[in-house]
Design an enzyme around this catalytic site. Sequence first.
Site, PDB file in Angstrom:
ATOM      1  NE  ARG A   1      62.438 -73.423  25.078  1.00 15.80           N
ATOM      2  CZ  ARG A   1      63.118 -73.351  26.245  1.00 15.80           C
ATOM      3  NH1 ARG A   1      63.083 -72.236  26.958  1.00 15.80           N
ATOM      4  NH2 ARG A   1      63.803 -74.361  26.694  1.00 15.80           N
TER       5      ARG A   1
ATOM      6  N   GLY B   1      64.754 -63.991  17.238  1.00 14.13           N
ATOM      7  CA  GLY B   1      63.814 -65.074  16.994  1.00 14.13           C
ATOM      8  C   GLY B   1      64.439 -66.449  17.229  1.00 14.13           C
ATOM      9  CG  HIS B   2      62.112 -69.802  15.987  1.00 12.84           C
ATOM     10  ND1 HIS B   2      61.208 -68.811  15.676  1.00 12.84           N
ATOM     11  CD2 HIS B   2      62.111 -70.638  14.925  1.00 12.84           C
ATOM     12  CE1 HIS B   2      60.689 -69.054  14.494  1.00 12.84           C
ATOM     13  NE2 HIS B   2      61.225 -70.152  14.013  1.00 12.84           N
ATOM     14  CG  ASN B   3      65.689 -72.362  15.046  1.00 12.67           C
ATOM     15  OD1 ASN B   3      65.706 -72.875  16.159  1.00 12.67           O
ATOM     16  ND2 ASN B   3      64.834 -72.718  14.117  1.00 12.67           N
TER      17      ASN B   3
ATOM     18  CB  SER C   1      66.217 -69.863  10.833  1.00  9.29           C
ATOM     19  OG  SER C   1      65.383 -70.744  11.564  1.00  9.29           O
TER      20      SER C   1
END
EC number: 2.3.1.191
Lengths: 366, 366, 366
Positions: free
Chosen positions: B240, B261-263, B281
């Site tokens: 998330r 991964g996140h973002n 990201s």
Amino acid sequence: MAITIRALAQALDAQGWGDLDLPVTGASEPGATGPVGPKGGVIALAMSPKYAETLKPGSMAILAQGMDPQAFGLKAAIFAPRPRLLMAGLTRAFDPGPDIAPGIHPTAIIDPSAQVGEGAAIGPFVVIGADVRIGSGARIGPHVSIGRGSRLGDDALIHAGARIAHGVTAGHRLIVQPGAVIGGDGFSFVTPEESGIEEIRRTLGTREGIKQQHWTRIHSLGGVEIGDDVEIGANATIDRGTIRATRVGNGTKIDNLVMLGHNVVVGDDCLLCSQVGIAGSSKVGNRVVLAGKVGVSDNIEIGDDVIAGGASKIFTRVPAGRVILGNPAVKMETQMEIQKAMRRLPRFAQQVAKLQETVTRLLEKG
Amino acid sequence: MAITIRALAQALDAQGWGDLDLPVTGASEPGATGPVGPKGGVIALAMSPKYAETLKPGSMAILAQGMDPQAFGLKAAIFAPRPRLLMAGLTRAFDPGPDIAPGIHPTAIIDPSAQVGEGAAIGPFVVIGADVRIGSGARIGPHVSIGRGSRLGDDALIHAGARIAHGVTAGHRLIVQPGAVIGGDGFSFVTPEESGIEEIRRTLGTREGIKQQHWTRIHSLGGVEIGDDVEIGANATIDRGTIRATRVGNGTKIDNLVMLGHNVVVGDDCLLCSQVGIAGSSKVGNRVVLAGKVGVSDNIEIGDDVIAGGASKIFTRVPAGRVILGNPAVKMETQMEIQKAMRRLPRFAQQVAKLQETVTRLLEKG
Amino acid sequence: MAITIRALAQALDAQGWGDLDLPVTGASEPGATGPVGPKGGVIALAMSPKYAETLKPGSMAILAQGMDPQAFGLKAAIFAPRPRLLMAGLTRAFDPGPDIAPGIHPTAIIDPSAQVGEGAAIGPFVVIGADVRIGSGARIGPHVSIGRGSRLGDDALIHAGARIAHGVTAGHRLIVQPGAVIGGDGFSFVTPEESGIEEIRRTLGTREGIKQQHWTRIHSLGGVEIGDDVEIGANATIDRGTIRATRVGNGTKIDNLVMLGHNVVVGDDCLLCSQVGIAGSSKVGNRVVLAGKVGVSDNIEIGDDVIAGGASKIFTRVPAGRVILGNPAVKMETQMEIQKAMRRLPRFAQQVAKLQETVTRLLEKG
């Protein structure tokens, strides 16, 4: 559980020494063991001189051939002819295994058309689908699911949360670690017109006609066929085949987080270490060892007895018996030379620059 | 299930030949098919001359355009204009899919505030949280969990043991293979003072002030947003986002054991093959293909239509349309040249050494 | 949930500005926030000038030290002395976490001999084995299984479908993401005679005596020991040790799809990023950072404070404090030089060829 030094030595096909009636209750590192009384205790594993240094007088130990139990002041000892092999028998003797109660747990849901052999231990919340056949002596942990029509041989050990989809066939003594997925759909997609991947395979890397492309799934009608004595690691995934089955041969061991793509064929007695990935339709021979993180491209063939070092990336056919390393993988000795040369490269560049200068001066002089 | 040659050809938008009324019950390799009687049987897939060699007279086959069914003694045939595309339709026609019984299994636990659309098939031991919305025609296998407030569109197919956390949104026709995890917490930590990672990013690799450091979690308040027609492979994980959602665009297909991964933002119609990892990201454009084991660093951008070859490691921004390979990834043609040069490197070193000698002699002579 | 600017600033140990009584209900990107009324709303995260550009007048924001809230027309602001650290406190304040209802769900199966501490929230279909001890404040999601004799400290958060085998010990505040497997069997096998792997380790790559070999399992009697404040990512796997335990130190954070082999020892306060693999019996020091896809060979040692860049492959011992990169991993600065030289290699080869020609001409002339 306890077993005498005499019985343990016999079970391990090894020679005992000292008080053969002392009971052994487990095995550990020398540092974690101590002197034993008549009730025995834990036996120290001291098969190399390094480990033997921390042996305590009055304790029991497994030693390598030629080591002197009296010099260590031991009460009893077992001599290991081939230490790692002895470890197999020894650890098997003392492994309590996972705790799956005998019988079928009342919460397990087993389709009436499924057949489960004698002596099964099936844990809570297990789901077994229609027409499944499971041999005798199965141990199936909690939360396992087995899909329609899959067949497992005798003495299967399926750990918690493993996923066996429909149409999977396995031989005897299958071990599946927690969370492994056998029989997911293959990663096989097609675009209505030539895709970018097909284009660069044709043009060897040039892209001319970039355009919209949507991917349509090619379904996986084949299942997965697994031989006898196979083991599949935690959270590993083996996809089903497209038309024929994805196959794993007898005696092959597969580690955690390994990925076998659709239609892959792996031979007998291979070791596929953790995080290995083999892309769709590739074929691996017998007794092949792929170390951790090795990658194999799709549609290639790896011959018998190949050994690939850690993180090797294999893009082309590998002949039988070869030992390879690197990205791209080449013969290990070639790779070693390349690495040596690479480390020298910055210095080498300076050397050439200086040479260039000298030659220029020579030319000017000439 | 059986379908006539005529109906199958029509469904595949292809041309039939021979006895168009013969029933087809499945598809297989030529070697696994044989002559058929009036009850029909399995059709052979023989779209390349190599496969056609093993066709048996009296059988049915799918051939490439221009192949002669009479020369193989076939009873019936279908001509494939684009073989792989035809495979999509053909395999869909014969795929029985997983066995999830219609209706909601009595052991499934669905929060009263959750809404499940019409025609759902929900398997045993499924757990669906508060405020979840699931569209019509969902098929959800055993042991799946879906967290609070997540939304799935119509015709979702969620295989056994998949984990969808809270706050995940997906469009129509989502397919999730067994064991995939959508919406785990991001791997995002901070130290009270500058961490070693921050230090070497600032100093480009030098460490001066090594000190104790404890990691504090940055929680993931963002969810995961997934478009239409997305597929997520077995045991893949999508974390998330921190503040905004991690995003996957329409039509993107994600293979087993992939990590987002996140973002991370992935565009439309991408293919992310097995064991790909994209760090926090980073942003991936549309129609990007990342082959098996490709790694993408955090906080970088990959343009539209990029294709990265197997095991490429991408540390910097990649412009749109580029075909890349290697670690670190560079243009595929550059990588090919580098690899060629590397293989020659040991020989090359000898050559320079000899040159050095010659020049030294020339100098002495001069 | 709402908290005033004043209280939030205080909780974050930061300074507030403007209308300190405005309630904050969440945090988001500046683009997703807007002007707020007396009921407050979502606060914008604008700690860098780039993000601040999209701030809307009348909104609330978290700014870096030195930024001017009046210039942006804000109603309220909080100044972050160290932005990423503030993010930790801020996101913790607004994270609702997974939805595990208080108490023990009636479908959970807990062995009568197990002890679960006060305040536990245990979800549906959880299975907890004999002699398990779980501290106070545990939150355990659906479909988790915990094997015989395992011990978890206080405030454990075990997400859906995680697998904790028997004989696993963990400290306080353990977080396990969905699908992680702790305590699977080690990948440790032996052949009755010398195996191919042992042969090439002895001969450094040469294979003479290729022969049949069957693999026998060495069982894993050791468990897994985990310190305080450890986090384990989605679908990561940590194998149990052979004789002693596999160990993870205090404060170490492990990302998704990471693999720790049997007997591995990882120190305190390490970060192991996604898809890292550490092979059997290797030892990693304290405060080590392994970036995504790093691989570590078996039986080697990595010193304290080492940082390994993305996809590094570590084959040999690494001294403390070193920053490394590449396959095989070398000092980061050396790797940078090698990569520069490699990119120049094709041009360099041409240069040497030309030099060779010149020297040949010089020789002929001479």
